[in-house]
Design a protein around this motif. Structure first.
Motif, PDB file in Angstrom:
ATOM      1  N   SER A 165       0.659  -1.200  -0.033  1.00 24.88           N
ATOM      2  CA  SER A 165       0.061  -0.132  -0.079  1.00 24.88           C
ATOM      3  C   SER A 165       0.871   1.278  -0.096  1.00 24.88           C
ATOM      4  CB  SER A 165      -0.929   0.043   1.166  1.00 24.88           C
ATOM      5  OG  SER A 165      -1.596  -1.257   1.330  1.00 24.88           O
ATOM      6  N   THR A 166       0.434   2.231  -0.662  1.00 26.41           N
ATOM      7  CA  THR A 166       0.858   3.589  -0.649  1.00 26.41           C
ATOM      8  C   THR A 166       0.105   4.768  -0.145  1.00 26.41           C
ATOM      9  OG1 THR A 166       0.613   3.809  -3.039  1.00 26.41           O
ATOM     10  CG2 THR A 166       2.715   3.272  -2.419  1.00 26.41           C
ATOM     11  N   PHE A 167      -1.330   4.158   0.307  1.00 27.37           N
ATOM     12  CA  PHE A 167      -2.358   5.257   0.961  1.00 27.37           C
ATOM     13  C   PHE A 167      -3.110   4.570   2.016  1.00 27.37           C
ATOM     14  CE2 PHE A 167      -1.242   6.870  -3.410  1.00 27.37           C
ATOM     15  CZ  PHE A 167      -1.023   8.139  -3.366  1.00 27.37           C
ATOM     16  N   TYR A 168      -3.678   5.526   2.657  1.00 27.40           N
ATOM     17  CA  TYR A 168      -4.519   4.929   3.615  1.00 27.40           C
ATOM     18  C   TYR A 168      -5.427   6.044   4.293  1.00 27.40           C
ATOM     19  CZ  TYR A 168      -1.529   6.803   7.525  1.00 27.40           C
ATOM     20  OH  TYR A 168      -0.891   7.535   8.177  1.00 27.40           O
ATOM     21  N   HIS A 169      -6.605   5.965   4.686  1.00 26.47           N
ATOM     22  CA  HIS A 169      -7.257   6.996   5.418  1.00 26.47           C
ATOM     23  C   HIS A 169      -8.087   6.158   6.686  1.00 26.47           C
ATOM     24  CE1 HIS A 169     -11.335   5.315   3.783  1.00 26.47           C
ATOM     25  NE2 HIS A 169     -10.579   5.355   2.555  1.00 26.47           N
ATOM     26  N   THR A 170      -8.545   6.829   7.368  1.00 28.10           N
ATOM     27  CA  THR A 170      -9.269   6.419   8.870  1.00 28.10           C
ATOM     28  C   THR A 170     -10.717   5.879   8.010  1.00 28.10           C
ATOM     29  OG1 THR A 170     -10.419   8.421   9.391  1.00 28.10           O
ATOM     30  CG2 THR A 170      -8.113   7.857  10.373  1.00 28.10           C
ATOM     31  N   VAL A 171     -11.537   5.112   8.711  1.00 33.66           N
ATOM     32  CA  VAL A 171     -12.720   4.763   8.686  1.00 33.66           C
ATOM     33  C   VAL A 171     -13.815   5.688   8.570  1.00 33.66           C
ATOM     34  CG1 VAL A 171     -12.345   2.330   9.173  1.00 33.66           C
ATOM     35  CG2 VAL A 171     -13.198   3.907  10.856  1.00 33.66           C
ATOM     36  N   ASP A 172     -13.253   6.979   9.416  1.00 34.18           N
ATOM     37  CA  ASP A 172     -14.190   8.170   9.519  1.00 34.18           C
ATOM     38  C   ASP A 172     -14.405   9.110   8.255  1.00 34.18           C
ATOM     39  OD1 ASP A 172     -14.805   7.358  12.187  1.00 34.18           O
ATOM     40  OD2 ASP A 172     -12.596   8.267  12.585  1.00 34.18           O
ATOM     41  N   VAL A 173     -13.440   8.672   7.182  1.00 39.16           N
ATOM     42  CA  VAL A 173     -13.821   9.549   6.055  1.00 39.16           C
ATOM     43  C   VAL A 173     -13.797   8.621   4.852  1.00 39.16           C
ATOM     44  CG1 VAL A 173     -12.490  11.362   7.327  1.00 39.16           C
ATOM     45  CG2 VAL A 173     -11.228   9.843   5.718  1.00 39.16           C
ATOM     46  N   ALA A 174     -14.260   9.154   3.671  1.00 39.76           N
ATOM     47  CA  ALA A 174     -14.300   8.547   2.479  1.00 39.76           C
ATOM     48  C   ALA A 174     -13.977   9.410   1.435  1.00 39.76           C
ATOM     49  CB  ALA A 174     -15.788   8.023   2.039  1.00 39.76           C
ATOM     50  N   PRO A 175     -12.454   9.665   1.193  1.00 35.41           N
ATOM     51  CA  PRO A 175     -12.016  10.619   0.223  1.00 35.41           C
ATOM     52  C   PRO A 175     -12.252  10.075  -1.468  1.00 35.41           C
ATOM     53  CG  PRO A 175     -10.486   9.287   1.200  1.00 35.41           C
ATOM     54  CD  PRO A 175     -11.517   9.167   1.969  1.00 35.41           C
ATOM     55  N   SER A 176     -12.436  11.140  -2.109  1.00 27.21           N
ATOM     56  CA  SER A 176     -13.003  10.816  -3.515  1.00 27.21           C
ATOM     57  C   SER A 176     -12.027   9.899  -4.058  1.00 27.21           C
ATOM     58  CB  SER A 176     -12.984  12.264  -4.240  1.00 27.21           C
ATOM     59  OG  SER A 176     -11.877  12.958  -4.228  1.00 27.21           O
ATOM     60  N   TRP A 177     -10.567   9.927  -3.974  1.00 29.16           N
ATOM     61  CA  TRP A 177      -9.650   9.419  -4.654  1.00 29.16           C
ATOM     62  C   TRP A 177      -9.850   7.828  -4.285  1.00 29.16           C
ATOM     63  CZ3 TRP A 177      -6.984   6.551  -1.220  1.00 29.16           C
ATOM     64  CH2 TRP A 177      -6.478   6.950   0.031  1.00 29.16           C
TER      65      TRP A 177
END
Length: 199
Positions: A165-177
């Motif tokens: 992996s090269t990206f991540y986000h928290t479960v609280d958000v849903a970024p467009s990318w």
């Protein structure tokens, strides 16, 4: 460097002393460490004046930058989750789309408030380490990741898709990318992705 109040507990005093020494790494040692862990196959384009790294980062080691990122981004996660967050940073070092040093990746666009890669680096808050036990754990994770050589990383990626992996986000958000990226898995409160292949 901000001095921490001296606790009455002798064990806490010793822990704080070790932490203070860790945060006071000498520039000479750090410079040698940075040179040793920069990607040798890519030019060092992120160490010159005017880059997005904060001025203090020139005296920090890859180990210190990685440990701080793991602490601020994932200290409440299980060790596996902390390893995954740290692996994202190291994968970016190897990716031509990102800076080629650990500190460069961690503090990319840090001068742009709330628009950097890792939120702790540009949220306007001071980077205060308040949980010494969690910071020591983050250091241990960082040490293990930096000790993992190429064969180790290949084994890691073969057995675990999240390791690429090269990206991540928290479960609280849903970024467009995230809609156009390849989801590699979820650990704790983080969702991991690989970027789509470049044409």
């Amino acid at each position: 460097m901000t001095l921490m109040p001296t606790p009455k507990n002798p064990k806490k005093t010793a822990a704080r002393a070790v932490l203070s020494l860790t945060l006071a790494l000498t520039p000479a040692l750090v410079a040698a460490s940075t040179a040793a862990t920069a990607n040798p196959h890519r030019p060092a384009t992120h160490a010159r004046a005017g880059s997005d790294e904060r001025s203090a980062q020139q005296f920090w080691s890859p180990f210190m930058c990685l440990a701080k990122a793991i602490y601020f981004e994932a200290r409440s996660e299980p060790r596996e989750g902390q390893m995954a967050v740290g692996r994202v940073i190291l994968n970016r070092v190897d990716d031509k789309g990102f800076p080629n040093t650990v500190c460069g990746v961690v503090y990319q666009n840090a001068s742009l408030k709330n628009r950097c890669q890792f939120s702790f680096a540009c949220d306007g808050k001071k980077e205060r380490i308040k949980e010494t036990g969690a910071y020591f754990e983050a250091q241990d994770v960082a040490r293990a990741l930096l000790a993992c050589d190429d064969p180790c990383r290949k084994r890691e990626k073969a057995s675990n898709g999240i390791a690429s992996s090269t990206f991540y986000h928290t479960v609280d958000v849903a970024p467009s990318w995230s809609k156009s990226f390849l989801k590699t898995g979820t650990i704790g409160r983080h969702v991991f992705y690989s970027a789509p292949a470049r044409s």
